[in-house]
Design a protein around this motif. Sequence first.
Motif, PDB file in Angstrom:
ATOM      1  N   ASP A  19      44.749 -17.768  16.512  1.00 50.04           N
ATOM      2  CA  ASP A  19      43.625 -18.527  17.049  1.00 50.04           C
ATOM      3  C   ASP A  19      44.135 -19.669  17.917  1.00 50.04           C
ATOM      4  O   ASP A  19      45.319 -19.994  17.918  1.00 50.04           O
ATOM      5  N   LEU A  20      43.241 -20.274  18.663  1.00 50.45           N
ATOM      6  CA  LEU A  20      43.627 -21.323  19.604  1.00 50.45           C
ATOM      7  C   LEU A  20      43.511 -22.700  18.961  1.00 50.45           C
ATOM      8  O   LEU A  20      42.457 -23.077  18.448  1.00 50.45           O
ATOM      9  N   ASP A  21      44.624 -23.424  18.973  1.00 47.48           N
ATOM     10  CA  ASP A  21      44.637 -24.826  18.572  1.00 47.48           C
ATOM     11  C   ASP A  21      44.372 -25.677  19.815  1.00 47.48           C
ATOM     12  O   ASP A  21      44.309 -25.172  20.936  1.00 47.48           O
ATOM     13  N   LEU A  22      44.241 -26.972  19.625  1.00 47.02           N
ATOM     14  CA  LEU A  22      43.992 -27.880  20.733  1.00 47.02           C
ATOM     15  C   LEU A  22      44.972 -29.046  20.692  1.00 47.02           C
ATOM     16  O   LEU A  22      45.319 -29.533  19.615  1.00 47.02           O
ATOM     17  N   PHE A  23      45.392 -29.468  21.870  1.00 51.17           N
ATOM     18  CA  PHE A  23      46.135 -30.714  22.021  1.00 51.17           C
ATOM     19  C   PHE A  23      45.305 -31.631  22.910  1.00 51.17           C
ATOM     20  O   PHE A  23      44.700 -31.179  23.887  1.00 51.17           O
ATOM     21  N   VAL A  24      45.266 -32.906  22.551  1.00 50.06           N
ATOM     22  CA  VAL A  24      44.411 -33.841  23.268  1.00 50.06           C
ATOM     23  C   VAL A  24      45.094 -35.192  23.357  1.00 50.06           C
ATOM     24  O   VAL A  24      45.817 -35.603  22.444  1.00 50.06           O
ATOM     25  N   VAL A  25      44.901 -35.881  24.489  1.00 50.97           N
ATOM     26  CA  VAL A  25      45.487 -37.198  24.713  1.00 50.97           C
ATOM     27  C   VAL A  25      44.382 -38.241  24.848  1.00 50.97           C
ATOM     28  O   VAL A  25      43.234 -37.916  25.165  1.00 50.97           O
ATOM     29  N   SER A  26      44.761 -39.490  24.611  1.00 50.19           N
ATOM     30  CA  SER A  26      43.834 -40.614  24.728  1.00 50.19           C
ATOM     31  C   SER A  26      44.353 -41.611  25.761  1.00 50.19           C
ATOM     32  O   SER A  26      45.518 -42.009  25.714  1.00 50.19           O
ATOM     33  N   MET A  54      47.340 -36.033  19.997  1.00 51.99           N
ATOM     34  CA  MET A  54      47.017 -35.388  18.731  1.00 51.99           C
ATOM     35  C   MET A  54      47.035 -33.871  18.882  1.00 51.99           C
ATOM     36  O   MET A  54      46.787 -33.322  19.953  1.00 51.99           O
ATOM     37  N   TRP A  55      47.333 -33.223  17.749  1.00 52.40           N
ATOM     38  CA  TRP A  55      47.218 -31.768  17.628  1.00 52.40           C
ATOM     39  C   TRP A  55      46.040 -31.471  16.714  1.00 52.40           C
ATOM     40  O   TRP A  55      45.959 -31.993  15.600  1.00 52.40           O
ATOM     41  N   LEU A  56      45.114 -30.645  17.199  1.00 55.59           N
ATOM     42  CA  LEU A  56      43.981 -30.200  16.400  1.00 55.59           C
ATOM     43  C   LEU A  56      44.247 -28.758  15.992  1.00 55.59           C
ATOM     44  O   LEU A  56      44.093 -27.827  16.783  1.00 55.59           O
ATOM     45  N   GLU A  57      44.691 -28.607  14.762  1.00 51.32           N
ATOM     46  CA  GLU A  57      45.032 -27.276  14.250  1.00 51.32           C
ATOM     47  C   GLU A  57      43.773 -26.499  13.925  1.00 51.32           C
ATOM     48  O   GLU A  57      42.916 -26.961  13.170  1.00 51.32           O
ATOM     49  N   ASN A  58      43.651 -25.310  14.507  1.00 49.65           N
ATOM     50  CA  ASN A  58      42.543 -24.411  14.192  1.00 49.65           C
ATOM     51  C   ASN A  58      42.853 -23.721  12.865  1.00 49.65           C
ATOM     52  O   ASN A  58      43.723 -22.865  12.775  1.00 49.65           O
ATOM     53  N   ALA A  59      42.115 -24.126  11.825  1.00 45.80           N
ATOM     54  CA  ALA A  59      42.367 -23.605  10.484  1.00 45.80           C
ATOM     55  C   ALA A  59      41.559 -22.351  10.195  1.00 45.80           C
ATOM     56  O   ALA A  59      41.529 -21.878   9.060  1.00 45.80           O
ATOM     57  N   GLY A  60      40.937 -21.775  11.203  1.00 42.87           N
ATOM     58  CA  GLY A  60      40.112 -20.587  11.038  1.00 42.87           C
ATOM     59  C   GLY A  60      38.637 -20.949  11.073  1.00 42.87           C
ATOM     60  O   GLY A  60      38.233 -22.056  10.716  1.00 42.87           O
ATOM     61  N   ASN A  61      37.815 -20.007  11.544  1.00 40.69           N
ATOM     62  CA  ASN A  61      36.368 -20.214  11.636  1.00 40.69           C
ATOM     63  C   ASN A  61      36.021 -21.430  12.489  1.00 40.69           C
ATOM     64  O   ASN A  61      35.015 -22.108  12.240  1.00 40.69           O
ATOM     65  N   MET A  62      36.889 -21.725  13.448  1.00 41.74           N
ATOM     66  CA  MET A  62      36.678 -22.825  14.397  1.00 41.74           C
ATOM     67  C   MET A  62      36.537 -24.170  13.701  1.00 41.74           C
ATOM     68  O   MET A  62      35.790 -25.048  14.136  1.00 41.74           O
ATOM     69  N   GLN A  63      37.271 -24.329  12.624  1.00 40.65           N
ATOM     70  CA  GLN A  63      37.376 -25.617  11.941  1.00 40.65           C
ATOM     71  C   GLN A  63      38.756 -26.199  12.252  1.00 40.65           C
ATOM     72  O   GLN A  63      39.763 -25.494  12.146  1.00 40.65           O
ATOM     73  N   PHE A  64      38.790 -27.474  12.609  1.00 43.99           N
ATOM     74  CA  PHE A  64      40.017 -28.066  13.119  1.00 43.99           C
ATOM     75  C   PHE A  64      40.496 -29.210  12.234  1.00 43.99           C
ATOM     76  O   PHE A  64      39.695 -30.030  11.769  1.00 43.99           O
TER      77      PHE A  64
END
Length: 416
Positions: free
Chosen positions: A327-334, A348-358
């Motif tokens: 699945d696709l995780d997300l990386f995001v900057v501030s 930050m790293w937003l780990e996709n833990a399944g079912n689109m929950q991060f």
Amino acid sequence: MIHRTFNKKIAGKSGAEVYKDNVTGEKIDFLTPKPIGNKFTEPPLISHVLPVDLDKDGLLDVVVCDCRNNTVSWIRQYPLGIFTETVLASDMLAPAHIQAIDFDKDGDLDLMVAVLGMLFPNNDKIGSVVVLENDGKCHFTKHIIVDKIARVSDVRAGDLDNDGDMDLAVAQFGYDDGETRWIENLGNWKFQSHILQNLSGPINVEIVDIDKDGDNDIISLVSQEWEEIYCFINDGKGHFVPKLLYGSTNQDFGSSGIYICDLNKDGLDDILYTNGDAFDYIPPQGRPWHGVQWLENKGNLQFEFHRICNFTGAYNARPVDIDNDGDLDLFVVSAFNLWDKPESQSFMWLENAGNMQFIKHNITNNPTHMLTLELGDFNNDGLMDMVTGGMHAYPPYDRMGRVTLWINNGKLTVNK
């Protein structure tokens, strides 16, 4: 499959944070920062970084929009791991965004440049659209496609009228006087503009066949007090009908960027959407409602809003399956977090833990003021690396960075 999760423990040697795997107990520091390009003496003002193999030698380079020096520059990687920066175009007053594409279809990569004319909001007609034409040897000729228009925040190339050549979609932020337009390519470096919308605050345009009907549509993000996302639906001949896809009821929402991707892998293009802009405040500080969201494409130009997480000052988010779990995780900057507080994160790293929950994982708080983030495999090891740029327009100036390459050292894995 077991998803690894991590708890922050200590600062790693690289300056990024170290996590302890709750399953194995292994400490992991999976991104190693490396400043690349020219050194700086004044606070950097980097508005965009673009990973691209500009000279087609098999190694990724970085093209940089530098609002401090008013240049577009090329950080060439050659040989592997060695980066050297040269200026490709000067007198580009506050370049905001760049795209590399073979605009004239001669086999090399040209550069589409959105030029603000001034970094901060202004109603003067000082914006321009510039194409840097590549001669095939990375020498560039400047073509001013249009100038003396409202500040240009984004430009993208694509065939918008199905005549076989590249046209341009343009976002013009202005201040309280802005536009969205498309520019028709008439051939021989002649162009004709078509205004699509007169609203202040457009900051992004994307060219994509969002309705899957065989022609290119335009997705536009309008910030300022509008805080709306529009689709300009193409009839295939360059005639567009606007459709509102999303609008926030919060006029202070702080829209900061969109990115088109199929986040849930259902075959439909979704819209990854950040809100974290704070240029309107003096001093600029993020707001508690800033964060990351996903507009899920449900078909028939219907989109469902999903809040992914809060993240003060969120400015750019990019998707990648960093842990190879499908699945696709997300990386995001501030860019506009609360920098006087040392716990405020810039990456930050937003780990996709399944079912689109991060699950949120802190990466670093140093450097701060990260405005731009892009992805690429810089050392050809099959692992996704990242590059960020710092927009240090306001203090504090204690943790600055200009262009930073984040090398993925492969320590992040998934237990199966």
